[in-house]
Structure formats: structure tokens, C-alpha cells
Design a protein around this motif. Structure first.
Motif, PDB file in Angstrom:
ATOM      1  N   GLU A   1      -5.617   4.765   3.297  1.00 17.76           N
ATOM      2  CA  GLU A   1      -4.391   4.231   3.919  1.00 17.76           C
ATOM      3  C   GLU A   1      -3.479   5.399   4.260  1.00 17.76           C
ATOM      4  O   GLU A   1      -3.164   6.217   3.414  1.00 17.76           O
ATOM      5  CB  GLU A   1      -3.640   3.229   3.018  1.00 17.76           C
TER       6      GLU A   1
ATOM      7  N   PHE B   1       3.295   4.201  -5.081  1.00 15.96           N
ATOM      8  CA  PHE B   1       2.101   3.777  -5.816  1.00 15.96           C
ATOM      9  C   PHE B   1       2.464   3.110  -7.141  1.00 15.96           C
ATOM     10  O   PHE B   1       1.852   2.111  -7.525  1.00 15.96           O
ATOM     11  CB  PHE B   1       1.144   4.963  -6.060  1.00 15.96           C
TER      12      PHE B   1
ATOM     13  N   SER C   1       4.621  -0.811   3.087  1.00 15.61           N
ATOM     14  CA  SER C   1       4.528   0.459   2.376  1.00 15.61           C
ATOM     15  C   SER C   1       5.380   0.454   1.103  1.00 15.61           C
ATOM     16  O   SER C   1       6.547   0.078   1.135  1.00 15.61           O
ATOM     17  CB  SER C   1       4.991   1.561   3.327  1.00 15.61           C
TER      18      SER C   1
ATOM     19  N   THR D   1       0.826  -1.204   0.000  1.00 12.99           N
ATOM     20  CA  THR D   1       0.000   0.000   0.000  1.00 12.99           C
ATOM     21  C   THR D   1       0.861   1.254   0.000  1.00 12.99           C
ATOM     22  O   THR D   1       1.993   1.231   0.482  1.00 12.99           O
ATOM     23  CB  THR D   1      -0.947  -0.021   1.234  1.00 12.99           C
ATOM     24  N   GLU D   2       0.317   2.337  -0.548  1.00 10.20           N
ATOM     25  CA  GLU D   2       1.025   3.631  -0.544  1.00 10.20           C
ATOM     26  C   GLU D   2       0.311   4.511   0.470  1.00 10.20           C
ATOM     27  O   GLU D   2      -0.784   5.003   0.192  1.00 10.20           O
ATOM     28  CB  GLU D   2       0.979   4.241  -1.961  1.00 10.20           C
TER      29      GLU D   2
ATOM     30  N   SER E   1      -4.719  -0.345  -2.013  1.00  9.92           N
ATOM     31  CA  SER E   1      -4.170   1.001  -2.053  1.00  9.92           C
ATOM     32  C   SER E   1      -5.069   1.979  -2.803  1.00  9.92           C
ATOM     33  O   SER E   1      -4.583   2.812  -3.560  1.00  9.92           O
ATOM     34  CB  SER E   1      -2.772   0.949  -2.690  1.00  9.92           C
TER      35      SER E   1
END
Ligand code: GLN
Length: 271
Positions: free
Chosen positions: A56, A91, A88, A48-49, A108
């Protein structure tokens, strides 16, 4: 003598039955243990960003990644009896990471679209979304997309907002598109006045404004409609099925609405 033999027979029978019972119970336990053990071993890596509030983002106190997507994927994991580990990433690194197997799932705020669907498989949609145009509060000239003539627009790398801005540039409307890695940075550029406008997911820009940045405003109509999905590697039908099954259960149980409310998302965000 006869009586004695009879008693012995009875003792043996009882012992045998007891033995059988112990065996059955032990086997039962064993199976349960094996099943639990196997479930505990299944840990999926989720990429995920985390500058995308409320979906998030980092909790400033605990430094943990939290948000609607994170709670939702955890609820799905709980339904399905597996675990997730949040990680993390940039993207634009998410799709390559799921393709190479560095992560198993993208969670994300990723919009399901045709181009991406050639590279990864998406679950059923879990959020209705869309792009919004934002400018500095003091800006009186840009009131909608049509006023972007000659404007410099900031976007996040690899996003649908970036695609939209580049489209407007190709049409000869937007003058320049500046690409940033994270949402916090591009919003800061807007506040500083480096750029005239930002194109980003509406709910995220709204949440940013609400979290104490009222020097920014959204103008015009929502620019389009999109839907978010979780992504897995192409052909990973087993995981896709697990996610879709879990999503369906979470959406049916009332938990989904609870999460919408928790993150201040409107009821019509539900697909
Ligand atoms: N929904 C947008 C997209 O998929 C933006 C996602 C994001 O920045 N996390 O491109």
C-alpha cells in the motif's frame, strides 16, 4: 350471439394472461432492483498505512492509495458484491480503529500474530512474508543479526519489526531502538546515517531499494517467517466470512497470481 360471447371470453383470457405476465416481469425487476440497491449500499471502510510499497502506497501522480493489498481487497469486494472505501491511518491506529468501528477492515500488510488475534479477527493468510535487516550500502561491519552488537536500529511503530528489534535489545545485543511512524522516514534515517540498521518486512525493503534507493542493502538471511491477513472487529463473523469467501475465489480464479506479478512479488509469496 354465441360467437360474440365466445370472442369476448377469449379477449378477457388474453387480457388476463397479459396482465399476469406484466405483473410477473415487474415483480422480477423489482427484486433485482432491490438486490442491486442493497449491494450498492454496503460500503466497508478499509484502513491502511500507505508507506508500505508494494502492498500500500501513494501513487505520486494521482495521490491515490494503490498497491497489492488495495487491489486484492477490491477484487474480493467485487466477488462479494460490496464496495470498499480506502482510508489512510497510522499503523498503530489501525487496530484501535477497527475495534471502535471507525473502520471495518484493516488491509495494511498486517502480520497475523497471537497478541493481535486477541484484539481482532484475521482472515485466512493472503501473503507469506518475513523480516529483513537492512543497512547502508557502505556498511561493511553489519553482515547479519549477530553483528548488531551496540547498534542503533530503526523500526516502524507497532510492527513486528519493532517487536524483533526490542527483543534483540532485551537480549543485550541491540543498543538502541528508534521508532518512526512511516517507512519512508525510517529509510531516510538509514540513508542519512542516523541509525545503523532497519528491521522491516523483506518485500517492502526490497521494493524500496528497487525504486531507486540503491544506497541501502539487505544483509543476512530473512529473520523469520510471517503471514499477512486482513483484520476485522472481533466477532464480526459475517464480514470475516465474506472476506474469506472472496479471497478463496480470487485465489482460485488466477486473479491472485496476476496481482503478484503486477506488484513484482514472487510466486512463493502465495500462502
Ligand atoms: N507486517 C508488519 C506487521 O504486521 C509490518 C506491517 C506494516 O508496517 N504495514 O507488523
Amino acid at each position: 350471439m354465441m360467437k360474440m360471447r365466445k370472442t369476448m371470453k377469449l379477449v378477457w383470457a388474453v387480457l388476463l394472461m397479459f396482465g399476469l405476465m406484466v405483473t410477473v416481469v415487474a415483480c422480477g425487476n423489482n427484486t433485482a432492483e432491490q438486490e442491486n440497491g442493497a449491494a450498492e449500499e454496503t460500503v466497508y471502510k478499509v484502513g491502511t498505512e500507505p508507506t508500505f510499497q508494494p502492498f500500500e502506497y501513494k501513487d505520486l501522480e494521482t495521490d491515490e492509495i494503490v498497491g497489492f493489498d488495495i487491489d486484492l481487497i477490491k477484487a474480493i469486494a467485487e466477488e462479494g458484491g460490496f464496495k470498499v472505501e480506502i482510508q489512510s491511518l497510522g499503523f498503530d491506529a489501525l487496530i484501535p480503529a477497527v475495534q471502535s468501528g471507525t473502520i471495518d477492515i484493516v488491509a495494511s500488510g498486517m502480520t497475523i500474530d497471537e497478541e493481535r488475534s486477541k484484539q481482532v479477527d484475521f482472515t485466512q493468510p493472503y501473503i507469506n512474508a518475513g523480516l529483513a535487516l537492512a543497512v547502508a550500502k557502505s556498511n561493511e561491519t553489519i553482515k547479519s543479526e549477530e553483528d548488531l552488537e551496540g547498534a542503533t536500529v530503526a523500526v516502524q511503530i507497532g510492527t513486528t519489526g519493532a517487536m524483533k528489534a526490542n527483543e534483540l535489545k532485551e537480549q543485550g545485543i541491540v543498543e538502541k531502538v528508534l521508532t518512526y511512524d512511516t517507512i519512508d522516514v525510517l529509510m531516510a534515517e538509514l540513508t542519512k546515517g542516523t541509525v545503523d540498521a532497519v528491521i522491516n518486512d523483506a518485500a517492502v525493503t526490497e521494493s524500496f531499494i528497487k525504486s531507486g534507493h540503491d544506497d541501502i542493502k539487505i544483509v543476512g538471511e530473512q529473520m523469520n517467517t510471517e503471514q499477512y491477513g486482513f483484520a476485522v472487529a472481533k466477532g464480526n463473523t459475517e464480514l470475516l466470512q465474506r472476506l474469506n469467501d472472496g479471497l478463496q475465489k480470487v485465489m482460485a480464479s488466477g486473479k491472485y497470481e496476476q496481482l503478484l506479478a503486477k506488484y513484482d512479488l514472487p510466486a512463493n509469496a502465495r500462502p
